[in-house]
Design an enzyme around this catalytic site. Structure first.
Site, PDB file in Angstrom:
ATOM      1  N   ASP A 150       1.475  -1.303  -6.518  1.00  0.00           N
ATOM      2  CA  ASP A 150       0.998  -1.955  -6.873  1.00  0.00           C
ATOM      3  C   ASP A 150       0.386  -1.693  -7.883  1.00  0.00           C
ATOM      4  OD1 ASP A 150       0.633  -4.784  -7.630  1.00  0.00           O
ATOM      5  OD2 ASP A 150      -0.582  -5.387  -6.279  1.00  0.00           O
ATOM      6  N   ASP A 174       6.572  -4.817 -11.013  1.00  0.00           N
ATOM      7  CA  ASP A 174       5.217  -4.030 -10.551  1.00  0.00           C
ATOM      8  C   ASP A 174       4.970  -3.690 -10.047  1.00  0.00           C
ATOM      9  OD1 ASP A 174       4.659  -6.419 -10.118  1.00  0.00           O
ATOM     10  OD2 ASP A 174       2.065  -6.412 -11.514  1.00  0.00           O
ATOM     11  N   GLU A 175       5.395  -3.715  -8.618  1.00  0.00           N
ATOM     12  CA  GLU A 175       5.597  -3.637  -7.300  1.00  0.00           C
ATOM     13  C   GLU A 175       6.054  -3.138  -6.418  1.00  0.00           C
ATOM     14  OE1 GLU A 175       3.825  -6.501  -4.499  1.00  0.00           O
ATOM     15  OE2 GLU A 175       4.108  -7.978  -5.262  1.00  0.00           O
TER      16      GLU A 175
END
Length: 621
Positions: free
Chosen positions: A136, A226-227
């Site tokens: 993350d 974003d993860e």
């Protein structure tokens, strides 16, 4: 913890949930005044929003934040909507409690035995052989913006306009968080700096991170921009490294090459890895040993809200019946199915045991449940303008469905004209039912999808399927809704709708990428994994295709392969084989079959083809 330090066990899991509201929200047995106080407390807690568990808020006085939100938004449409939802939830909880009181009077020994049997069955499915990682990026949008403006490093700032999409860790100390209205954030932190969204930058930086992830697991699974989830089991074996060392190396490499930091959770399955990635944020990692006893102890004291899939509503419902931690599930197991249904019952038992999926695969490989698109705009009540918006949405949806290569029943539609024709009666009916209606968001979604993909002949005959980016199959960058990982019952995290709506508007107004960009919606789209260039040895392996009939190598050309397969399966080949077998036996006389065949072939105009030196005569015995 810095990216170069070894993995550490986290402190006791953070539990900002409920906090000072816990005792106030509990349904009192006393008069209406106490009920009113409890209702007010539950509303204030609800107003805190879905991002309460975000990292960086451990020391924030959430009661003060709730008071600011309450006073700032009172009387607004948002406030009124949340108030109605909270009242409805309170009524539902009262019904749940009434039902539980009735159940407590019954003999539930049968339900206890059934629960124990299901727990044993679930336990038997536990897999402790894999190293699953959840990566993350730390305050991703803010981190990317800070690269261009390093002077903001020690100042509180956020990205977004009317609603914050993210904020740096300095701003989080004041109680600011994603999904919060900008004017509320300004009241909490008057010096807060607001930056406009720039999805071109975010997507470019995300692509850099994804390139690195692919080196550790080419089949990593993107959960958002974003993860991501990775299975590094094979990497650990191939390189003789411990999982913690691999992830430290990965995080260090990401920081060196992209100049942003990421946090990670390492565990036996995806659910645990997701929880662990939030333990040592920012720029840290947490390893949960692959040991059943350790996992059970970890889950026992873990707040329910920290489990992905348990939000504000379910948290309140569970808290009302005495379940505030995952360990509490066991003490109430005989009631759960009766009160919440079979689906929630199974989900909570899996949470109690710390079970989750270990299958990690590219997000684009999940079966698509629906394809949808939406637009946000200023309040609009003009029927002509609303129809124009609906037409644009239908055109956007057609593009998405073309990329996804699918149609939707009742009549398998995907063209903008059809989509508009199906949607227009809904809008007309709404206009009739709600005079002077004003809208600020319209959306269309198609479900029960039918595939328009061309059949892959190679896959049909048992060969490697074509690459995802080939002309025939295409690549979809449209918005996906793979709400669940197949067969696991685990849902992916969703972005708060209030935040999403504002970002839609802001991005449409300010993004330089234009309306045709596949990223114009909210930056949470799932993109195909980057493709690594094949090594020469791998290319050589693909130079020849094996015939599924004779198992002999063929030129990697689909047309030639099909012709060869036709040859292998043709009746004439079988006749020739039979004739050869017959010719090898002592004849009583010469046969005229070959001459007859040649004559027949000549009459049909067949042309002889040069024999492939790699081929051998087929013999059927």
């Amino acid at each position: 913890m810095t990216s170069g330090e070894p993995a550490q066990q986290a402190k006791e899991p953070r539990s900002p949930e409920l906090g000072p509201f816990k005792d106030q929200i509990a349904r009192p047995q006393d008069p209406d005044s106490e009920n009113t106080n409890a209702d007010l407390a539950s509303l204030k807690y609800s107003l805190l929003g879905p991002s309460l568990t975000k990292a960086g808020q451990d020391k924030v006085d959430q009661s003060k934040v709730a008071e600011v939100i309450y006073n700032s938004s009172k009387g607004s449409k948002f406030f009124n909507r949340e108030e109605e939802r909270d009242k409805a939830l309170t009524v539902k909880i009262d019904q749940i409690l009434a039902k539980k009181r009735q159940l407590e009077k019954l003999d539930l020994s049968r339900e206890l035995r059934a629960a124990d049997a299901l727990l044993a069955q679930l336990e038997a499915s536990r897999d402790l052989t894999q190293h699953i990682v959840h990566i993350d990026c730390d305050a991703f949008y803010a981190a990317v913006e800070q690269l261009d403006r390093p002077e903001l490093a020690d100042l509180p700032f956020a990205v977004g306009g009317g609603v914050l999409t993210t904020c740096n860790y300095v701003a989080r100390r004041f109680g600011c968080r994603s999904g919060m209205a900008g004017f509320v954030a300004k009241k909490l932190c008057p010096q807060l700096i607001l930056l406009p969204l720039n999805f071109d930058k975010y997507n470019a930086k995300a692509a850099e991170v994804r390139e690195i992830l692919a080196d550790y697991d080419p089949r990593f699974e993107s959960a958002s921009i974003d993860e991501a989830y990775l299975n590094i089991t094979q990497y650990c074996i191939d390189h003789g490294m411990e999982a913690a060392d691999v992830v430290s190396q990965m995080r260090r490499e990401i920081h060196e090459k992209t100049h942003i930091t990421v946090s990670a959770g390492i565990a036996a399955n995806a659910r645990l890895a997701k929880i662990c990635s939030n333990m040592n944020k920012p720029n840290g990692q947490y390893v949960l040993p692959r040991d059943r006893v350790v996992i059970m102890e970890f889950m026992r004291d873990l707040s329910c809200r920290q489990v992905n899939g348990i939000g504000r509503v379910l948290e309140r419902e569970l808290g009302a019946v005495g379940i505030s931690t995952c360990g509490d599930v066991y003490t109430q197991q005989q009631f759960i199915e009766k009160l919440f249904g079979e689906k929630t019952y199974n989900f909570l038992l899996r949470c109690y045991l710390g079970l989750g999926r270990t299958s990690i695969q590219p997000a684009e490989e999940y079966e698509r449940k629906s394809v949808g698109t939406e637009r946000t705009f200023r309040d609009m009540d003009n029927p002509t303008q609303l129809r124009e918006q609906l037409r644009r949405i239908a055109e956007d949806l057609e593009k998405d469905m073309r990329r996804a290569e699918c149609k939707a029943p009742p009549k398998a539609v995907y063209l903008a004209d059809d989509l508009y024709d199906y949607a227009l009666p809904m809008l007309v009916k709404l206009e009739q039912e709600v005079p002077n209606m004003k809208l600020r968001l319209l959306g269309l979604r198609c479900t029960h999808l039918l595939s328009r993909k061309k059949p892959d002949t190679l896959a049909f005959f048992g060969f490697r399927p074509r690459r995802a980016g080939s002309v025939e199959t295409g690549e979809s960058t449209s918005r996906m809704n793979p709400k669940k990982a197949a067969g696991t019952g685990e849902e992916w995290e969703e972005w708060p709708s209030e935040a999403r709506n504002d970002v839609l508007l802001a991005e449409r107004a300010g993004s330089s990428s234009g309306t045709d960009s596949p990223f114009w919606r909210h930056g949470k789209e799932v993109l195909p994994n980057p493709k690594k260039e094949k090594q020469p040895a791998e290319v050589m392996q693909e130079e020849l295709w094996d015939c599924p009939i004779c198992n002999r190598p063929q030129t990697p050309d689909e047309r030639q392969l099909n012709e060869h397969i036709d040859l292998c399966l043709s009746r004439q080949t079988i006749r020739d084989a039979i004739q050869q077998v017959a010719a090898s036996t002592p004849p009583s006389g010469k046969s005229s079959i070959p001459e007859a065949k040649k004559s027949k072939d000549k009459k049909r105009g067949r042309q002889s083809t040069a024999a492939d030196p790699r081929q051998k005569k087929l013999r059927f015995t």
